[in-house]
Design an enzyme around this catalytic site. Structure first.
Site, mmCIF file in Angstrom:
data_model
loop_
_atom_site.group_PDB
_atom_site.id
_atom_site.type_symbol
_atom_site.label_atom_id
_atom_site.label_comp_id
_atom_site.label_asym_id
_atom_site.label_seq_id
_atom_site.Cartn_x
_atom_site.Cartn_y
_atom_site.Cartn_z
ATOM 1 N N HIS A 191 -3.281 11.661 -52.569
ATOM 2 C CA HIS A 191 -2.606 10.393 -52.206
ATOM 3 C C HIS A 191 -3.110 9.203 -53.022
ATOM 4 O O HIS A 191 -2.465 8.154 -53.043
ATOM 5 C CB HIS A 191 -2.826 10.063 -50.722
ATOM 6 N N ASP A 240 -2.908 21.529 -44.086
ATOM 7 C CA ASP A 240 -2.386 20.857 -42.897
ATOM 8 C C ASP A 240 -0.935 21.243 -42.608
ATOM 9 O O ASP A 240 -0.337 20.730 -41.665
ATOM 10 C CB ASP A 240 -2.559 19.329 -42.987
#
Ligand SMILES: [Zn+2]
Length: 391
Positions: A172, A296
């Site tokens: 990110h 995730d």
């Protein structure tokens, strides 16, 4: 591209010197008749980069190492097949600046030197007194793994796979700052290293984290030499990664974003890999494949609602390595990104290791316990992606 909005946490909360465990020889000087390792890994789990109650916590690294130990996936248990590089150089500020703005890098260094534990973006992303050094180590580990897989490949035998069990994560982080629990884009830095140091011009990055790897996508959005392919949950943090985001300028067509509907799982991942990811790689012909390995998307994960099983990562990793063997001399490096359920994370990394070592899956989870996958919706995403990208 769409800008970030919702906090990630708030959805729930010169070549390096190396010491190698499991081998008596030095990397880089392997004769053709010597059996090569199948998997080389680096563990840099940053135990001091930690924050009470934060999902991206130091316990993640410990959970992975415990699971590998419990599953006998260690250099001692698999001599000659599994190698651990225990000493490697940190990335330098100049290495980081191949991707990030120098003002950000030096500013972060100063902030961590002050010893303040602080929140540096609204995901929330935190730093501690060791975080700058930990992030340099994570990026350095990624570069070292690229070196190791390149040096252990030959015309006769595919290169081994690499795996970085490193924190903090990176996909990110944007050129001008931290974002989404991430400080430096280790996978971007590894890609630039592969290009500039090893002459591996064409780099494919496959990102299977449940969140869109917006930082990676931003860095290479206009770069025709880097194919970025991301599967992520539609609507999840940070809200970027639409099907229509395909890159721009000379990079138009080399960003492939594949947002999956909630409850997508094993069958969606296998189908989208066979129908889109694999054919895109075949057309692009990468010199190396880098993988943002975010766990995730596991059904147990608290931050999102995809339904991958631990064994999904065995099947997926087998496919990725086969693609690397076919197209890129076997060269592929996995780097840990997300994954916040400790049991799911440990199992999933272990299953990835087993696949990359050529061992069978040991996952016995009964998939009937999971919700049905939205197969029609997934097929529409696949059809649209194939149409947009002429696959
Ligand atoms: Zn994630």
């Amino acid at each position: 591209m769409q800008t970030a909005s919702t906090g990630l946490g708030r959805q729930l909360c010169s070549l390096p010197t190396r010491h190698i465990q499991g081998a008596t020889r030095a990397l880089g000087t392997v004769s053709p008749d010597v059996e090569r390792p199948k998997l080389i890994y680096i563990s840099s789990t940053a135990p001091s980069h930690d924050r009470l109650g934060h999902p991206e916590c130091a316990a993640r690294g410990a959970a992975i190492m415990d699971a590998l130990q419990a599953n006998k996936l260690t250099p001692d248990a698999l001599p000659g097949q599994l190698l651990s590089i225990q000493d490697f150089r940190r990335a330098t500020v100049d290495d980081i600046c191949a991707v990030h703005e120098r003002s950000y890098v030096l500013g972060l260094e100063n902030l961590t030197k002050s010893g303040r534990v602080d929140i540096v973006d609204n995901a929330p992303t935190y730093i501690t007194g060791t975080s700058f050094d930990d992030a340099l180590r994570a990026a350095g580990a990624a570069m070292t793994l690229v070196d190791a897989v390149v040096e252990n490949g030959s015309a006769q035998q595919p290169a081994p796979a690499g795996f970085g069990i490193c924190r903090p994560p990176g996909h990110h982080a944007v050129p001008k700052g931290p974002m989404g629990f991430c400080l430096f884009g280790s996978i971007c830095i590894a890609a630039r290293h592969a290009q500039q140091f090893h002459g591996l011009k064409r780099v494919m990055i496959f990102d299977f984290d449940v969140h869109h790897g917006n930082g990676t996508n931003d860095v290479f959005y206009e770069d025709e030499d880097v194919l970025f392919v991301s599967t992520h949950q539609q609507g999840s943090y940070p809200g970027t990664g639409k099907l229509a985001d395909v890159g721009s300028g000379s990079g138009e067509g080399t960003s492939i974003n594949l947002p999956l509907p909630g409850d997508s799982g094993d069958s969606a991942m296998m189908e989208i890999f066979d129908e889109v990811v694999g054919p895109a790689a075949q057309r692009f012909k990468p010199d190396i494949i880098l993988v943002s390995a975010g766990y995730d998307c596991h059904w147990r994960d608290p931050l999102a609602t995809l339904q991958m099983r631990s064994s999904t990562f065995h099947r997926l990793s087998t496919k990725i390595k086969a693609l690397a063997n076919e197209l890129a001399g076997g060269r592929c490096v996995f780097l840990l990104e997300g994954g916040y359920d400790l049991k799911g994370l440990g199992e999933s990394v272990s299953e990835t290791f087993r696949a990359l070592l050529g061992l069978n899956s040991v996952d016995t989870f009964n998939a009937d316990l999971l919700p049905d996958e939205p197969k029609d919706k997934v097929r529409r995403v696949i059809a649209e992606a194939k149409r947009i990208h002429s696959l």
